[in-house]
Write an enzyme that holds these catalytic residues in place. Structure first.
Site, PDB file in Angstrom:
ATOM      1  N   SER A  77     -35.858  66.636  58.132  1.00 54.21           N
ATOM      2  CA  SER A  77     -36.643  67.347  57.117  1.00 54.21           C
ATOM      3  C   SER A  77     -37.846  68.022  57.769  1.00 54.21           C
ATOM      4  O   SER A  77     -38.563  67.390  58.550  1.00 54.21           O
ATOM      5  CB  SER A  77     -37.160  66.364  56.060  1.00 54.21           C
ATOM      6  OG  SER A  77     -36.069  65.895  55.303  1.00 54.21           O
ATOM      7  N   GLU A 134     -43.536  67.897  58.321  1.00 55.94           N
ATOM      8  CA  GLU A 134     -43.249  66.546  58.818  1.00 55.94           C
ATOM      9  C   GLU A 134     -42.972  66.643  60.321  1.00 55.94           C
ATOM     10  O   GLU A 134     -43.354  65.770  61.090  1.00 55.94           O
ATOM     11  CB  GLU A 134     -42.024  65.981  58.082  1.00 55.94           C
ATOM     12  CG  GLU A 134     -41.628  64.585  58.575  1.00 55.94           C
ATOM     13  CD  GLU A 134     -40.500  63.948  57.776  1.00 55.94           C
ATOM     14  OE1 GLU A 134     -40.406  64.153  56.566  1.00 55.94           O
ATOM     15  OE2 GLU A 134     -39.712  63.216  58.409  1.00 55.94           O
ATOM     16  N   ARG A 147     -44.819  58.440  55.661  1.00 55.82           N
ATOM     17  CA  ARG A 147     -44.732  59.260  56.893  1.00 55.82           C
ATOM     18  C   ARG A 147     -46.062  59.363  57.650  1.00 55.82           C
ATOM     19  O   ARG A 147     -46.346  60.362  58.314  1.00 55.82           O
ATOM     20  CB  ARG A 147     -44.222  60.686  56.591  1.00 55.82           C
ATOM     21  CG  ARG A 147     -42.867  60.736  55.948  1.00 55.82           C
ATOM     22  CD  ARG A 147     -41.734  60.296  56.854  1.00 55.82           C
ATOM     23  NE  ARG A 147     -40.518  60.248  56.090  1.00 55.82           N
ATOM     24  CZ  ARG A 147     -40.117  59.168  55.385  1.00 55.82           C
ATOM     25  NH1 ARG A 147     -40.813  58.042  55.412  1.00 55.82           N
ATOM     26  NH2 ARG A 147     -39.003  59.207  54.690  1.00 55.82           N
TER      27      ARG A 147
END
Ligand code: FAD
Length: 303
Positions: free
Chosen positions: A228, A299, A177
């Site tokens: 998420s 995130e 990520r």
């Protein structure tokens, strides 16, 4: 320097809009208005909009599919440039299939074309909303694969130096990520070359179906969200499991609620405010830190 006023900016970008609700352009359906809003339908549009912002000394934000964002209730006091340069060209050479696409191309379009062209390698992306640019920026991924596995080359605009460059896969410094672009906001993704392989259409469809079924089973897809909220730690329990063990599944603040299906998702039950989501985020972080000693990292990106 040009003085920033409505006349100047309209002269430079006639299709620009004022006071546009950003909630409409995010999957969370949260957020105030953008002072200026421009849809870039081509690479040239995108470059021009950035240059105009630079010339007028106006802060700007690149918006892809808005599926990883939490926008402030106060909105954005600058120019939001939405990428819609969704061009896609497919070239086959031997067993290799290359997708050349604009940064604004939706991942869903690429997945669909991968089925049509029996191109294997993008099955993981089925069901992830958003654009190629956003997926490269955050190295989006699922089912143990990610964008980093597909990227051959990325064409970028270096806003500070005013040059267009090509980044090879390793230059993108992909990690879980993370990417070079996430740390360097002056480098804007214009287009990308993806590498896929010749595969069997039936098999590709099967894997995609499996992935979509898993998403439906484990994710609250019937409410607006941004996916998420936190990244998973490198080791130990997954974030969702920690949040669940803190007894926070179903916890509600205002119209924002921790999903009972997947504790790492916050759902907008309707007209949730950014401040409700922020309060939930802070509560989750505090409880997880107290119970597990883990500091969760978001995130989702706040603007
Ligand atoms: C239901 C649901 C499921 C999801 N599942 C997953 C999943 O399985 N895996 C996963 O990784 N993510 C998932 N997400 C999160 C999200 O879809 C991805 O992170 C997606 O890649 C974001 O892309 P976007 O175009 O929407 O980016 P946006 O949300 O619009 O923007 C995200 C960031 O990227 C930057 N950006 C966008 N385009 C460019 C560009 N051209 N140049 C430079 N910067 C740019 C923006 O400035 C912003 O900082 C999910 C989200 C939802 C709502």
């Amino acid at each position: 320097m040009l003085k920033l006023n409505k006349m100047n900016i309209i002269k430079e970008l006639p299709a620009i809009k004022k006071n546009v609700s950003l909630a409409e352009y995010t999957t969370f359906k949260i957020g105030g208005k953008a002072k200026y809003f421009f849809i870039a339908k081509t690479k040239e549009d995108l470059i021009k909009a950035i240059f105009v912002a630079k010339k007028l000394k106006l802060q700007f934000f690149i918006l892809g599919g808005g599926s990883n964002l939490l926008v402030s209730d106060k909105g954005y006091n600058g120019l939001v440039i939405k990428t819609q340069n969704s061009n896609l060209e497919i070239r086959k050479k031997g067993t290799i299939i290359n997708f050349f696409c604009g940064a604004g191309a939706p991942l869903a379009k690429l997945v669909l074309e991968s089925i049509k062209n029996s191109a294997q390698g993008l099955e993981w992306a089925a069901g992830i909303p958003g654009t190629v640019g956003g997926a490269i920026f955050g190295n989006a991924g699922a089912f143990n694969e990610s964008m980093s596995g597909n990227i051959e080359e990325v064409e970028v605009l270096d806003v500070r130096k005013t040059v267009i460059k090509k980044f090879k896969n390793k230059d993108c410094r992909f990690e879980y990520r993370k990417s070079f672009f996430k740390k360097n906001k002056n480098i804007i993704i214009l287009s990308a070359k993806l590498k896929l392989k010749n595969g069997k259409r039936k098999k590709i469809k099967e894997i995609i179906k499996e992935h979509l079924e898993k998403r439906k089973k484990f994710q609250p897809l019937n409410y607006p969200s941004a996916g998420s909220v936190f990244v998973n730690p490198k080791t130990g329990l997954k974030t969702g499991e920690m949040i669940e063990k803190c007894g926070l599944k179903g916890k509600r603040i205002g119209k924002a609620k921790v999903s009972e299906k997947h504790a790492n998702f916050i759902m907008n039950l309707g007209k949730a405010k950014e401040k409700d989501v922020k309060k939930l985020i802070n509560l989750i972080k505090k409880r997880v830190k107290n119970k597990f000693g883990v500091i969760l990292k978001e995130e989702i990106i706040s603007i």
